[in-house]
Design a protein around this motif. Structure first.
Motif, mmCIF file in Angstrom:
data_model
loop_
_atom_site.group_PDB
_atom_site.id
_atom_site.type_symbol
_atom_site.label_atom_id
_atom_site.label_comp_id
_atom_site.label_asym_id
_atom_site.label_seq_id
_atom_site.Cartn_x
_atom_site.Cartn_y
_atom_site.Cartn_z
ATOM 1 N N ASN A 110 0.831 -1.205 0.000
ATOM 2 C CA ASN A 110 0.000 0.000 0.000
ATOM 3 C C ASN A 110 0.865 1.254 0.000
ATOM 4 O O ASN A 110 0.645 2.189 -0.769
ATOM 5 C CB ASN A 110 -0.932 0.001 1.207
ATOM 6 N N TRP A 156 -1.593 -1.137 -5.103
ATOM 7 C CA TRP A 156 -2.783 -1.011 -4.257
ATOM 8 C C TRP A 156 -3.702 -2.216 -4.451
ATOM 9 O O TRP A 156 -4.302 -2.692 -3.496
ATOM 10 C CB TRP A 156 -3.539 0.277 -4.598
ATOM 11 N N ALA A 183 -5.849 0.479 1.117
ATOM 12 C CA ALA A 183 -5.469 0.296 -0.280
ATOM 13 C C ALA A 183 -6.701 0.223 -1.173
ATOM 14 O O ALA A 183 -6.714 0.756 -2.286
ATOM 15 C CB ALA A 183 -4.627 -0.960 -0.427
#
Length: 611
Positions: free
Chosen positions: A95, A114, A125
């Motif tokens: 993330n 992500w 994320a």
């Protein structure tokens, strides 16, 4: 595949994609860190300790060290550690690597990391990925990932999902705004309050279920939460809500709070509160501050303040400032100012500018100006435009216009339209037409409306209608009689016929002083009946010379009985020529029985003169 863990906190960031600008605050709070038992201990671990552990191949240390460097904006130092940790399966590192790449401008690569973190369960994320897709215009993908984030309890995910749903007009926005607001998101609290307030249900507001807040109270609660967290527009709305219910002092405090934070509309509203409290100087200062920040309403208020003081040049400058700020009221006020200065030609220009921009009262004013100039055909479309836009005065003016043309049906339809919106004079005109048609019940309703709105003529006509319905002779009125009350109300407003009627009631009670007072008021305002009745009263009281003066005034105004009285008085004192002159006047004025008596008296006087 190695499962990803939560060994390090996610980096907070406010660099994600902004929601579309719709005039609301784009409050993007910092991403919350994914926390576990090591989150509290991370502050105690030094950077050197992290480095040693990372160099020894500790994935959690790499992730934590990368996050620490990213937080310091050391992107070059953070990237290798985050890449190594992410490659080893640390979802927090994945993330944060997405955050780093997004900050470098590599949006697509950021989205890839992500996605990896989101699939592994990272709510932050999923939120970032959802916003990425929304920026790209892929709303279905955006909704999917934002919903994943929101349903995992992520505050910003809930807010972003609500924003997307509201933007599309889909159901569910209120639920997710509420979820975010309950976790302390101030923009969510503000927008939740707006949703609740805009969707007020009158039944729920007045009769809530047990333990349930009314919608207005619930909206206030959320405004308070947002305002307490520094949301200036929430403070503005809270102030307006409090002002509406009469809590002026608290409203002023919230307006002041928002105004100090730069909310021009709050500064303007605070100015109005101060003006109403009698502090014009402080009001002007806040209006000036708001106007300088582009608030047209404040500029108009300043213009009106200076116009009231006779400072017309300064007023004009502020009205122009309002217009420059996009407030069309500035043009309308400039038109009014020109009219006050006796410059109707210049005023027409400003009225036209405001009218073309959709200002209904400017359209009405322009139409009046054209009508006064004799341009009825030019006035009519502007009256119509203003009336269709909701101007009650314009609807009434159309009634007058069509009445003047003899188009009674059209005139009545516009009068009825204005009357239904509460226009007093229009209600009176409708009532007059209904009385003419014999529709007494509806006439009474409209007369009550007009009389209640302050029309003296309506009050008199209502009293007369009630009088005729009761069939009681003049003078026989109790204090509680409704018709007498309306007569008295009209009389106090200066209605001459009502004053005469109230004088007759007083005379019937034997109150000569009050009767004389009402007759005199009517006579001095030009009522010939008032002058005649005052003369009768004075004659009975032994003041014949003064009575003659009032009868003369009445006769000269067209009162036949007064002329006959004067003829008789002149004949008694031997002034036969004068008596003949008043007889001729009485014959001319009538009514028939008076004319007949005056003719007989004139014949007798002629015989006397020729004898």
């Amino acid at each position: 595949m190695v499962l990803m863990g939560d060994k390090a906190r996610l980096l907070e960031t406010d660099r994600f994609v902004q929601a579309p600008d719709d005039g609301r605050d784009s409050e993007m709070a910092m991403d919350a860190m994914e926390a576990d038992g090591t989150a509290e201990a991370s502050d105690a671990v030094t950077e050197s300790g992290h480095r040693r552990a990372a160099e020894a191949g500790d994935t959690a240390a790499m992730s934590a060290l990368g996050a620490m460097l990213l937080r310091r904006a050391d992107l070059d130092g953070a990237e290798p550690y985050l890449r190594s940790a992410a490659a080893a399966g640390d979802r927090a590192a994945a993330n944060n690597l997405g955050v780093l790449l997004h900050q470098r401008g590599y949006a697509d690569e950021a989205a890839g990391w992500w996605r990896i973190a989101a699939v592994a369960g990272s709510a932050a994320a999923a939120h970032a990925l959802g916003r990425h897709y929304r920026e790209r215009g892929d709303e279905p993908a955006a909704e999917y990932w934002l919903r994943q984030s929101a349903e995992s309890g992520h505050c910003l995910g809930a807010y972003a999902l609500a924003d997307l749903l509201e933007h599309r007009g889909d159901i569910g926005a209120e639920r997710w705004f509420r979820a975010a607001a309950e976790r302390g998101h101030r923009e969510a609290a503000y927008r939740l309050a707006r949703l609740i307030e805009d969707g007020r249900d009158a039944d729920r507001r007045t009769v809530p279920a047990y333990g349930e807040l009314t919608q207005q109270a619930e909206a206030e609660q959320w405004y308070r939460q947002a305002a307490a967290r520094g949301h200036r527009r929430a403070a503005l709305q809270l102030g307006a809500l409090l002002e509406e219910r009469g809590d002026i002092q608290e409203a002023g405090r919230w307006y002041l709070s928002a105004a100090k934070d730069g909310e021009a509309r709050a500064a303007c509203a605070l100015g109005f509160l101060l003006r109403d409290a009698g502090d014009e100087e402080s009001a002007a200062e806040w209006w000036r501050r708001a106007a300088q920040d582009g608030d047209g309403n404040a500029a108009n208020a300043l213009g009106a303040l200076h116009a009231d003081r006779g400072e017309l040049q300064t007023a004009e400058r502020w009205y122009r400032a309002a217009l420059d700020a996009g407030d069309v009221n500035g043009a309308y006020n400039l038109g009014l100012l020109c009219a006050e200065q006796g410059r109707p030609g210049r005023g027409e220009q400003w009225y036209r500018r405001a009218a073309y921009a959709g200002h209904r009262e400017a359209a009405n004013a322009l139409a009046i100006l054209l009508l006064q100039r004799g341009d009825a055909s030019g006035a009519e479309p502007w009256f119509s435009k203003a009336a269709e836009a909701g101007s009650v005065d314009a609807a009434f003016n159309l009634g007058i216009l069509f009445t003047g043309r003899g188009e009674e049906r059209l005139a009545r339809s516009w009068y009825e339209r204005a009357a239904s919106a509460g226009h007093t004079d229009a209600a009176l005109q409708v009532a007059i037409a209904q009385l003419r048609d014999g529709d007494l019940q509806d006439a009474e309703r409209n007369l009550r409306c007009a009389a209640g709105g302050g029309s003296a003529e309506a009050a008199f006509r209502l009293a007369d209608l009630l009088d005729r319905r009761s069939g009681e002779p003049d003078g026989e009125r109790s204090e509680g009689d409704e018709s007498r009350q309306w007569y008295e109300r009209a009389a106090r407003q200066g209605h001459r016929r009502a004053q005469v009627r109230v004088g007759m009631f007083a005379a019937a009670r034997g109150d000569a002083v009050e009767a004389a007072s009402w007759y005199r008021a009517a006579a001095e305002a030009g009522s010939r009946n008032g002058a005649f009745n005052l003369g009768l009263l004075l004659a009975r009281e032994g003041s014949l010379p003064e009575a003659v003066l009032w009868w003369q005034r009445a006769a000269e105004s067209g009162h036949g009985r007064a002329a006959l009285r004067l003829a008789l008085i002149a004949a008694r004192r031997g002034a036969l020529t004068e008596a003949q002159r008043w007889c001729a006047r009485a014959v001319e004025l009538g009514p028939p029985e008076v004319a007949e008596r005056a003719a007989r008296l004139r014949t007798a006087l002629q015989e006397e003169l020729s004898a």
